[in-house]
Design an enzyme around this catalytic site. Structure first.
Site, PDB file in Angstrom:
ATOM      1  CD  GLU A 100      12.699 -50.093 -13.312  1.00 39.96           C
ATOM      2  OE1 GLU A 100      12.030 -49.612 -13.468  1.00 39.96           O
ATOM      3  OE2 GLU A 100      13.042 -51.252 -14.325  1.00 39.96           O
ATOM      4  CG  ASP A 148      17.759 -54.596  -1.322  1.00 39.41           C
ATOM      5  OD1 ASP A 148      18.290 -56.038  -0.876  1.00 39.41           O
ATOM      6  OD2 ASP A 148      17.688 -54.925  -2.216  1.00 39.41           O
TER       7      ASP A 148
END
Ligand code: G3I
Ligand code: 9MR
Ligand code: ZN
Length: 564
Positions: free
Chosen positions: A544, A535
């Site tokens: 993404e 993360d």
């Protein structure tokens, strides 16, 4: 003096504990009539669990955990804590003596409403060519009109200024790509066609809200209008419109690079895959929009027909980035699946025999694409072609239906036996693996429509539970959803603005077994595939966001809410 037993403090103690990643739940929640379970990876196999009400830590359910089983994808031994019998709406957590407690979750008939709202409205937050402001609900989530300067890249076969209007930014970058727009808008339009009750009244608080068109169709049209600007007068469609390279982490309106319409670099300059995807999507639009805008529907129908004719004349014009261009390629070495999808959708809309003839002459090549382990993806859209043909009862579709049902039976069966009760196989932990899970969910829901089976619906739900928290990282992969959501996606507006939290409703790509970005070096050798996730903004190969990842999530949410 009465001796106060420790047990008198236990509930308060349990509620105060910080949640354990070992006890995994869908952090948005569970529908009252659906199966409900937590997946538990306790250090020592546990025997009993309780479900407590968050408000007062009162125990409302007690159960025994299932037998431990090995989960190779996470490298764990896991158990199932099934609390399906608990149907009372409310907010709860699971608690296991010695292992701790889960994140909170809801049980209720509307637990997915907000997720659907945020996941669908996220497309408004990807709009190009206009100022965007998420409004008082998300103050400060805004940017100015962007990418208004279009230009013909030399690879397009044209020169000078070019249109640059509308469209969605593809992902964490600001490129606009026809191929990825194809599967994205196609999936969203399919969701509308199949689950209209859940979507036609969905208020998205977008500029068009309140007009006579459903908000989701207004939003999809924003991208369809850009796609229409990418079609040449000969029917061919240029591949993408992007800068020559990715910009830095700036807001959209701070990216001053011209937005080039980019082609193949030599005649005929347009690409077959983009053109065929375009034909399929415009054919769907031609049958969805007539009640709201007949002129637009006619434009779409004509655009689809002329794109088809170009693609038939140019069946194998492939795209790869021309010299000097380093943005996303969405290169595909075989456009025959896109052609089949175009023929299928054009037939579904027009019933014209030339599309029927093409489909019947070519579909057999894709029999193996109807399988328990090959959900649709941007390079492989043949499942959409075959599913669509069967949904419309096309000639010979009985045989295809049998194949679809057989694949769904196998998919549902292996899903319900998997460690985390979701559909990903070891090979599926690729770039965008969360979209693979969502597309497995779409496959199960399409089968459920063709041959209703509660096991298909439950297996589809299992993939949604995985995306919303019931996974080896105990993280909700959708921004601003759940008690422990992904927070640092590779998304330029989220990284460049002054807001602490990311833009809402965006599905992160998910674990990727291959280290395809520099940040992934941090992951220790031997990390199991289902935990190969960061993360972190820098990890574009796991974290993404992308328009073609949110689309099957919207489909999955609308489909499980619809239930049929
Ligand atoms: O299909 C193969 C599979 O057979 C093989 O086993 C597996 C091993 O990892 O790789 C699979 O190919 C992967 C392919 O995606 C599957 O669709 C490639 O490894 C992987 O590199 C490729 O990643 C694509 C990525 O761009 C890099 O090209 C993603 O699909 C695609 O979603 C992503 O798209 C980018 C745009 O270019 C730019 N905008 C952002 C967007 C999302 O990151
Ligand atoms: O931000 C880009 C992302 O949209 C793409 O998916 C990714 C792979 O093509 O590339 C990202 O851009 C990075 C570039 O590839 C390398 N330099 C750093 C860029 C920003 O992370
Ligand atoms: Zn833009």
């Amino acid at each position: 003096m009465r001796v106060l037993f420790l047990s008198a403090f236990l509930p308060a103690f349990a509620a105060a504990q910080s949640p354990s990643a070992a006890i995994r739940v869908n952090q948005a929640g569970y529908l009252p009539g659906a199966s409900k379970a937590a997946i538990v990876a306790a250090a020592q196999p546990a025997r009993e669990f309780a479900v407590r009400r968050t408000a007062d830590a009162k125990t409302v359910f007690r159960g025994r955990l299932g037998e431990p089983m090995e989960d190779a994808d996470s490298g764990e031994r896991v158990q199932v804590a099934d609390f399906s019998a608990l149907r009372t709406p409310g907010r709860y957590y699971v608690e296991i003596p010695g292992a701790g407690r889960s994140w909170d979750f809801e049980i209720g008939p509307r637990v997915y409403d907000r997720v659907l709202y945020l996941a669908t409205r996220s497309y408004y937050g990807q709009r190009c060519g206009t100022a965007v402001d998420l409004g008082p609900e998300f103050p400060g989530y805004r940017y100015e009109a962007c990418h208004r300067t279009g230009a013909w890249h030399e690879s397009s076969g044209r020169t000078g200024p070019a249109p640059s209007q509308k469209g969605w930014h593809d992902a964490g970058d600001y490129g606009r790509y026809v191929v990825n727009s194809g599967i994205t808008t196609g999936t969203l339009l399919w969701a509308y066609e199949l689950y209209q009750p859940q979507l036609e009244k969905l208020q998205l608080n977008i500029p068009e809200s309140g007009d006579k068109t459903p908000d989701i169709l207004d939003e999809i049209r924003w991208n369809l209008e850009w796609m229409l600007t990418m079609q040449d007068t000969d029917g061919g469609v240029w591949h993408k419109q992007t800068g020559e390279k990715f910009p830095g982490f700036v807001l959209p309106h701070e990216d001053a690079m011209p937005s080039y319409i980019i082609g193949t670099g030599s005649g005929p300059y347009k690409s077959t895959c983009a053109t065929a995807d375009f034909a399929a999507v415009m054919a769907i639009a031609a049958r969805v929009y007539p009640p709201f805008d007949g002129d637009f529907a006619r434009r779409a129908r004509e655009a689809a027909a002329s794109a088809w004719e170009w693609a038939v004349r140019n069946p194998a014009v492939l795209f790869s980035n021309p010299k000097g261009v380093s943005t996303g390629a969405y290169g595909d070495r075989d456009c025959s699946d896109e052609m089949l999808w175009a023929a299928s959708e054009l037939w579904r809309t027009t019933r014209n025999r030339k599309y029927e003839q093409y489909f019947l002459e070519h579909w057999q090549k894709f029999r193996s694409a109807i399988a328990h382990d090959r959900p649709p993806a941007w390079p492989q859209v043949s499942p959409l072609a075959l599913w669509g043909w069967t949904l419309s009862g096309g000639p010979g579709s009985e045989e295809i239906r049998r194949l679809i049902v057989a694949a769904a039976d196998e998919l549902a069966s292996r899903t319900e036996k998997s460690g985390h009760r979701m559909s990903l196989l070891g090979k599926d932990y690729i770039w965008g693996s969360n979209s693979v899970a969502a597309n497995y969910g779409m496959q199960l829901l399409v089968a459920h429509r063709l041959r209703p089976d509660a096991r298909y619906l439950e297996a589809a739900l299992g993939n949604l539970h995985y995306l919303l928290g019931r996974n080896p990282l105990s993280i909700s992969y959708v921004t601003r959803v759940g008690a422990n959501p992904v927070r640092r996606p590779h998304h330029r507006p989220s990284g460049a603005d002054r807001n602490e939290e990311p833009w809402p409703g965006l599905l992160a790509g998910g674990p990727n077994a291959r280290r395809q970005d520099p940040a992934m070096k941090k992951l220790p050798e031997g990390t199991p595939p289902a935990k190969m996730f960061l993360d972190e903004q820098e990890s574009y190969a796991t974290n993404e966001v992308a328009i073609n990842w949110n689309a099957p999530l919207v489909f999955l949410l609308a489909g499980v809410m619809h239930g049929k």
